[in-house]
Motif scaffolding. Sequence first.
Motif, short mmCIF file in Angstrom:
data_model
loop_
_atom_site.label_atom_id
_atom_site.label_comp_id
_atom_site.label_asym_id
_atom_site.label_seq_id
_atom_site.Cartn_x
_atom_site.Cartn_y
_atom_site.Cartn_z
N PHE A 69 0.83 -1.20 0.00
CA PHE A 69 0.00 0.00 0.00
C PHE A 69 0.87 1.25 0.00
N LYS A 70 1.92 1.23 0.80
CA LYS A 70 2.83 2.37 0.88
C LYS A 70 3.52 2.62 -0.45
N ARG A 71 3.98 1.55 -1.10
CA ARG A 71 4.69 1.73 -2.37
C ARG A 71 3.75 2.24 -3.47
N ILE A 72 2.51 1.74 -3.50
CA ILE A 72 1.53 2.25 -4.46
C ILE A 72 1.33 3.75 -4.25
N THR A 73 1.19 4.14 -2.98
CA THR A 73 0.98 5.56 -2.65
C THR A 73 2.16 6.40 -3.11
N GLN A 74 3.37 5.92 -2.89
CA GLN A 74 4.56 6.67 -3.31
C GLN A 74 4.59 6.86 -4.82
N ILE A 75 4.23 5.83 -5.56
CA ILE A 75 4.29 5.92 -7.02
C ILE A 75 3.24 6.88 -7.56
N ILE A 76 2.00 6.76 -7.10
CA ILE A 76 0.96 7.64 -7.66
C ILE A 76 1.20 9.09 -7.23
N ASN A 77 1.82 9.28 -6.07
CA ASN A 77 2.17 10.64 -5.67
C ASN A 77 3.28 11.21 -6.56
N SER A 78 4.24 10.36 -6.91
CA SER A 78 5.32 10.82 -7.78
C SER A 78 4.81 11.19 -9.16
N LEU A 79 3.68 10.61 -9.55
CA LEU A 79 3.06 10.92 -10.85
C LEU A 79 2.10 12.10 -10.75
N GLN A 80 2.03 12.72 -9.57
CA GLN A 80 1.28 13.95 -9.32
C GLN A 80 -0.23 13.76 -9.35
N LEU A 81 -0.71 12.56 -8.99
CA LEU A 81 -2.15 12.41 -8.84
C LEU A 81 -2.61 13.25 -7.65
N PRO A 82 -3.72 13.96 -7.79
CA PRO A 82 -4.19 14.84 -6.71
C PRO A 82 -4.83 14.04 -5.57
N ALA A 83 -4.29 14.18 -4.37
CA ALA A 83 -4.77 13.39 -3.24
C ALA A 83 -6.15 13.82 -2.76
N HIS A 84 -6.60 15.01 -3.18
CA HIS A 84 -7.87 15.53 -2.66
C HIS A 84 -9.08 15.05 -3.46
N VAL A 85 -8.90 14.33 -4.56
CA VAL A 85 -10.04 13.88 -5.36
C VAL A 85 -10.30 12.40 -5.10
N ALA A 86 -11.56 11.97 -5.30
CA ALA A 86 -11.95 10.59 -5.01
C ALA A 86 -11.19 9.60 -5.88
N GLY A 87 -10.85 10.00 -7.10
CA GLY A 87 -10.15 9.10 -8.01
C GLY A 87 -8.81 8.64 -7.48
N TYR A 88 -8.17 9.45 -6.65
CA TYR A 88 -6.89 9.09 -6.05
C TYR A 88 -7.05 7.82 -5.21
N ARG A 89 -8.06 7.82 -4.36
CA ARG A 89 -8.31 6.65 -3.51
C ARG A 89 -8.76 5.45 -4.33
N PHE A 90 -9.62 5.71 -5.34
CA PHE A 90 -10.13 4.62 -6.15
C PHE A 90 -9.02 3.93 -6.95
N VAL A 91 -8.12 4.73 -7.54
CA VAL A 91 -7.07 4.12 -8.36
C VAL A 91 -6.11 3.31 -7.49
N ARG A 92 -5.87 3.80 -6.27
CA ARG A 92 -5.00 3.05 -5.35
C ARG A 92 -5.63 1.71 -4.98
N GLU A 93 -6.93 1.70 -4.75
CA GLU A 93 -7.62 0.46 -4.42
C GLU A 93 -7.66 -0.49 -5.61
N CYS A 94 -7.83 0.06 -6.81
CA CYS A 94 -7.83 -0.76 -8.02
C CYS A 94 -6.48 -1.46 -8.20
N ILE A 95 -5.41 -0.72 -7.96
CA ILE A 95 -4.06 -1.29 -8.10
C ILE A 95 -3.84 -2.39 -7.07
#
Length: 257
Positions: free
Chosen positions: A141-167
């Motif tokens: 979970f931590k590594r997924i979070t690090q990667i999507i953050n490095s790609l500049q996904l906005p943490a304040h939108v619902a899609g951020y959480r959804f894409v992390r769960e999909c991965i």
Amino acid sequence: MFDTQVMIASEDSTFSQRLCAALALSDGLSIAGVHTSGAGLMDAIRQEHPDVLLIDLMLPGVNTLTILNELSQLPASQQPAIYVLSSFASSETVAECDRLGVSFFLRKPVDIPSLIDLISRYGSASCRARCGSQPSEHDIFKRITQIINSLQLPAHVAGYRFVRECILMTLKEPSMADSVTKILYPAVAKKNDTTWTSVERDIRNAIEIAWKRSDGKMPGFSTIRRPANREFILTIADRVRFELHLESEHSTSNNRS
């Protein structure tokens, strides 16, 4: 059996001495170094490769968030599990620490036995990798979070959480990504009490924002077009699987659309 190496970065000498004494008495834990300021800390981390970094948010001589940002840029195998200590921090600072891959944010004063127990239980991905065992779901979970953050996904939108769960779901069961609209999105939607169409739309929106933020230059993706949802999910899932040496009985499809 390898010990979990713990590096301490705190100006509080009394706390550091007590923690060092407790670590010395704990099976499977050892001290990788003690630093009272930020001077030379990154060099020490690169040289010693600690499994765990315990760092005070108000460490003298450095902006701790800058240190955390530098750590997030290191290869996964060199990134320690990070425990941040703080007497007080705004919700924005806590969110920023989460974005930068902090494992635990601990309020001071910290109970030493509880801290030792926490480190013993969770350790770090790098220590487990050396010992030949699989990383925990927390590590993944931590590594997924690090990667999507490095790609500049906005943490304040619902899609951020959804894409992390999909991965994460794709890593657990790769076949789910063979049918994102019939299986993967509905599974995420059920977990979050929403519809699969909302999941799809919100993920697409998050990727679109990240695409614009990066001017179309997202590492690992085409510079010609914005990656589609399924392509984005599978690419990152493959990256995490490779970096953390995850075992799987299945393989993801090469047909990413």
